[in-house]
Design an enzyme around this catalytic site. Structure first.
Site, PDB file in Angstrom:
ATOM      1  N   ASN A   1       0.894  -0.974  -0.071  1.00  0.00           N
ATOM      2  CA  ASN A   1       0.049  -0.168   0.085  1.00  0.00           C
ATOM      3  C   ASN A   1       0.881   1.009  -0.165  1.00  0.00           C
ATOM      4  O   ASN A   1       1.521   1.560   1.091  1.00  0.00           O
ATOM      5  CB  ASN A   1      -0.951  -0.128   1.240  1.00  0.00           C
ATOM      6  CG  ASN A   1      -2.019   0.971   1.335  1.00  0.00           C
ATOM      7  OD1 ASN A   1      -1.776   1.964   0.433  1.00  0.00           O
ATOM      8  ND2 ASN A   1      -2.816   0.953   2.210  1.00  0.00           N
TER       9      ASN A   1
ATOM     10  N   LYS B   1       3.130   0.642   3.151  1.00  0.00           N
ATOM     11  CA  LYS B   1       2.983  -0.548   3.936  1.00  0.00           C
ATOM     12  C   LYS B   1       3.032  -1.737   3.284  1.00  0.00           C
ATOM     13  O   LYS B   1       2.573  -1.700   2.264  1.00  0.00           O
ATOM     14  CB  LYS B   1       1.336  -0.110   4.691  1.00  0.00           C
ATOM     15  CG  LYS B   1       1.208   0.779   5.740  1.00  0.00           C
ATOM     16  CD  LYS B   1       0.227   0.508   6.591  1.00  0.00           C
ATOM     17  CE  LYS B   1      -0.773   1.921   6.604  1.00  0.00           C
ATOM     18  NZ  LYS B   1      -2.308   1.810   6.969  1.00  0.00           N
TER      19      LYS B   1
ATOM     20  N   ARG C   1      -2.740  -2.042  -3.348  1.00  0.00           N
ATOM     21  CA  ARG C   1      -3.914  -1.297  -3.316  1.00  0.00           C
ATOM     22  C   ARG C   1      -3.952  -0.114  -4.328  1.00  0.00           C
ATOM     23  O   ARG C   1      -2.912   0.599  -4.304  1.00  0.00           O
ATOM     24  CB  ARG C   1      -3.753  -0.772  -1.834  1.00  0.00           C
ATOM     25  CG  ARG C   1      -5.138   0.345  -1.819  1.00  0.00           C
ATOM     26  CD  ARG C   1      -4.970   1.225  -0.470  1.00  0.00           C
ATOM     27  NE  ARG C   1      -6.154   1.905  -0.183  1.00  0.00           N
ATOM     28  CZ  ARG C   1      -6.250   2.594   0.801  1.00  0.00           C
ATOM     29  NH1 ARG C   1      -5.221   2.855   1.604  1.00  0.00           N
ATOM     30  NH2 ARG C   1      -7.419   3.086   0.795  1.00  0.00           N
TER      31      ARG C   1
ATOM     32  N   ILE D   1      -9.781   4.472  14.651  1.00  0.00           N
ATOM     33  CA  ILE D   1     -11.053   5.015  15.645  1.00  0.00           C
ATOM     34  C   ILE D   1     -12.014   4.079  16.079  1.00  0.00           C
ATOM     35  O   ILE D   1     -12.347   3.816  16.940  1.00  0.00           O
ATOM     36  CB  ILE D   1     -11.436   6.324  15.282  1.00  0.00           C
ATOM     37  CG1 ILE D   1     -10.484   7.416  15.092  1.00  0.00           C
ATOM     38  CG2 ILE D   1     -12.572   6.798  16.201  1.00  0.00           C
ATOM     39  CD1 ILE D   1     -10.820   8.584  14.212  1.00  0.00           C
ATOM     40  N   GLY D   2     -12.740   3.314  15.081  1.00  0.00           N
ATOM     41  CA  GLY D   2     -13.913   2.445  15.014  1.00  0.00           C
ATOM     42  C   GLY D   2     -13.383   1.224  15.779  1.00  0.00           C
ATOM     43  O   GLY D   2     -14.277   0.881  16.879  1.00  0.00           O
TER      44      GLY D   2
HETATM   45  P1  AMP Z   1      -6.308   4.492  10.904  1.00  0.00           P
HETATM   46  O1  AMP Z   1      -6.037   5.532   9.812  1.00  0.00           O
HETATM   47  O2  AMP Z   1      -7.157   3.288  10.674  1.00  0.00           O
HETATM   48  O3  AMP Z   1      -4.776   4.147  11.189  1.00  0.00           O
HETATM   49  O4  AMP Z   1      -6.699   5.282  12.179  1.00  0.00           O
HETATM   50  C1  AMP Z   1      -6.248   6.479  12.722  1.00  0.00           C
HETATM   51  C2  AMP Z   1      -6.743   7.076  13.859  1.00  0.00           C
HETATM   52  O5  AMP Z   1      -7.037   6.184  14.640  1.00  0.00           O
HETATM   53  C3  AMP Z   1      -6.173   8.348  14.504  1.00  0.00           C
HETATM   54  O6  AMP Z   1      -7.151   9.405  14.823  1.00  0.00           O
HETATM   55  C4  AMP Z   1      -5.905   7.797  15.856  1.00  0.00           C
HETATM   56  O7  AMP Z   1      -5.749   8.464  17.028  1.00  0.00           O
HETATM   57  C5  AMP Z   1      -7.099   6.541  16.036  1.00  0.00           C
HETATM   58  N1  AMP Z   1      -6.757   5.673  16.918  1.00  0.00           N
HETATM   59  C6  AMP Z   1      -5.917   4.664  17.161  1.00  0.00           C
HETATM   60  N2  AMP Z   1      -5.838   4.029  18.314  1.00  0.00           N
HETATM   61  C7  AMP Z   1      -6.821   4.842  18.834  1.00  0.00           C
HETATM   62  C8  AMP Z   1      -7.163   4.522  20.171  1.00  0.00           C
HETATM   63  N3  AMP Z   1      -6.650   3.343  21.270  1.00  0.00           N
HETATM   64  N4  AMP Z   1      -8.106   5.413  20.710  1.00  0.00           N
HETATM   65  C9  AMP Z   1      -8.544   6.340  20.200  1.00  0.00           C
HETATM   66  N5  AMP Z   1      -8.073   6.564  18.765  1.00  0.00           N
HETATM   67  C10 AMP Z   1      -7.273   5.657  18.196  1.00  0.00           C
END
Ligand code: AMP
Length: 399
Positions: free
Chosen positions: A9, A16, A93, A329-330
């Site tokens: 990716n 990645k 990707r 975040i989810g």
């Molecule tokens: P991604 O693009 O899927 O890697 O997600 C990145 C986002 O996930 C960023 O805003 C991070 O702050 C959030 N994130 C990752 N781990 C956590 C956590 N334990 N609690 C809240 N947000 C998180």
């Protein structure tokens, strides 16, 4: 020799990658890593399946190293340290498949030329995706490469779900709602079919909430509607992207505020979203830790917008049976999930505070009319699965 497939990716400043061996039940995760800081201070970390660090490297004067030079370094390291693996394919990707490409495809000259034409539709992603493919063609010309499209999962939605209310000629030219994050949604749809087949057959909203964020409305595992449109700017508020915005604002910025189109692009993609509203950070964790009231306002707007867009997608589905949370975040943020679910209480959704707090697989209460689940996404594995689906029949690759 163990046969393996690599997922790549490639973005503007990072690549990645993940290595999967060909197991009897599908790809088995063997190693993964990230090359980041490309163009500034490249840093490579790779870990084995058990989490042990396989390499952790910086380069002196690394700023001058191009994507291609770094991929050559990565190749060199992999052939020295993972010699027992025979790579049968590299899957990539590729963000945009345009109107034509609805399935993963083996890369050849004609496909690369066609994908080049789509670069203006995804200027921040597509050129880097294609540059990585070209770099590997130079390094290993005989290695099959597969393009896996983020738009493909949404390709078969109805015409009405893909159309802007613009003159027909523009739609015919390709100015339409494509949708993105398709590799993640495909992975979630397949995983849900295994973990909860009844829900998978129903009306489900998948909330991919990461740095980039979108929602997908699925019925029987197929995309019916999604919040991203012509570009990955539309829909939800994101880390640095604005999401849905009155197009009149863009006219105003250019005609009244005198901003150039390039400056508007930077504003919308890189200076808006959580970062723009908070003035603190694009990172949700940093916002939760910040005492700044603007950080709290950004968090509130993020959840409000997600719930509002979910409402629109529930209408597209004609109801809802479940909601799935995924991505950074989810998967990890109980506060955001609770905030969205509470705003969707009108659907009969009741969140379970204790299971939500520990990121449990099911976070709704047993008396909730709607099931809420957390499913970690795995776009790299999806790329591996899709790539093997292409090269196995083409090259007669068995397990
Ligand atoms: P991604 O693009 O899927 O890697 O997600 C990145 C986002 O996930 C960023 O805003 C991070 O702050 C959030 N994130 C990752 N781990 C956590 C956590 N334990 N609690 C809240 N947000 C998180």
């Amino acid at each position: 020799m163990t046969r393996a497939v690599v997922s790549l990716n490639a973005g503007s400043s990072s690549i990645k990658f993940a290595l999967f061996t060909l197991g009897p039940d599908g790809p088995e995760h063997a190693a993964a890593g990230k090359l980041e800081g490309i163009g500034i201070a490249p840093h490579l970390v790779a870990r084995g399946a058990d989490g042990t660090v396989l390499i952790d490297q910086d380069w002196d004067n690394g700023a001058r190293l191009t994507h291609e030079a770094l991929l050559r370094e990565l190749f060199g390291w992999a052939s020295q340290h993972l010699p027992e693996h025979e790579i049968v394919a590299i899957g990539h990707r590729v963000v945009h498949g345009g109107m034509s490409f609805a399935r993963p495809l083996l890369v050849d000259d004609a496909l690369l030329e066609a994908l080049d034409l789509l670069c203006p539709l995804a200027p921040l992603h597509q050129p880097h995706n294609l540059a990585a493919i070209r770099a590997i063609r130079t390094l290993a010309p005989a290695l099959p490469q597969v393009a896996c499209f983020d738009t493909a999962f949404h390709h078969d939605r109805t015409d009405v779900a893909m159309r802007f209310a613009l003159p027909r000629a523009l739609h015919d030219k390709g100015i339409r709602r494509y949708g993105f994050h398709g590799l993640s949604y495909d992975y979630i749809a397949r995983t849900l079919r295994e973990t909860d087949p009844e829900l998978a057959r129903g009306r489900v909203i998948v909330a991919h909430l990461g740095n980039g964020a979108s929602l997908c409305a699925m019925h029987d595992g197929k995309s019916v509607d999604t919040t991203m449109g012509f570009t990955a700017l539309d829909g939800l508020m994101m880390g640095t992207r604005c999401g849905d915005i009155d197009p009149g604002v863009l006219l105003h910025l250019q005609m009244q505020e005198g901003m150039s189109a390039a400056n508007v692009e930077t504003l919308l993609y890189k200076q808006s979203g959580l970062l723009g509203v908070s003035g603190v950070s694009s990172d949700m964790r940093a916002l939760h830790q910040s005492p700044d009231p603007h950080a709290a306002e950004a968090i509130d707007l993020f959840a409000w917008r997600a719930a509002r867009e979910a409402g629109a997608l529930i209408s597209s589905l004609g109801g809802i049976d479940g909601i799935i949370f995924t991505a950074g975040i989810g998967e990890n943020d109980p506060i955001i999930r609770a905030s969205i679910c509470e705003r969707l209480a009108w659907t009969g959704l009741i969140i379970d505070g204790e299971s939500n707090a520990r990121n449990a697989p099911i976070i709704s209460r047993s008396d909730s009319r709607i099931i809420a689940r957390v499913i970690p996404t795995d776009e790299e594995r999806m790329i591996a699965v899709l790539s093997l689906g292409v090269v196995r029949p083409a090259a007669g690759v068995s397990q």
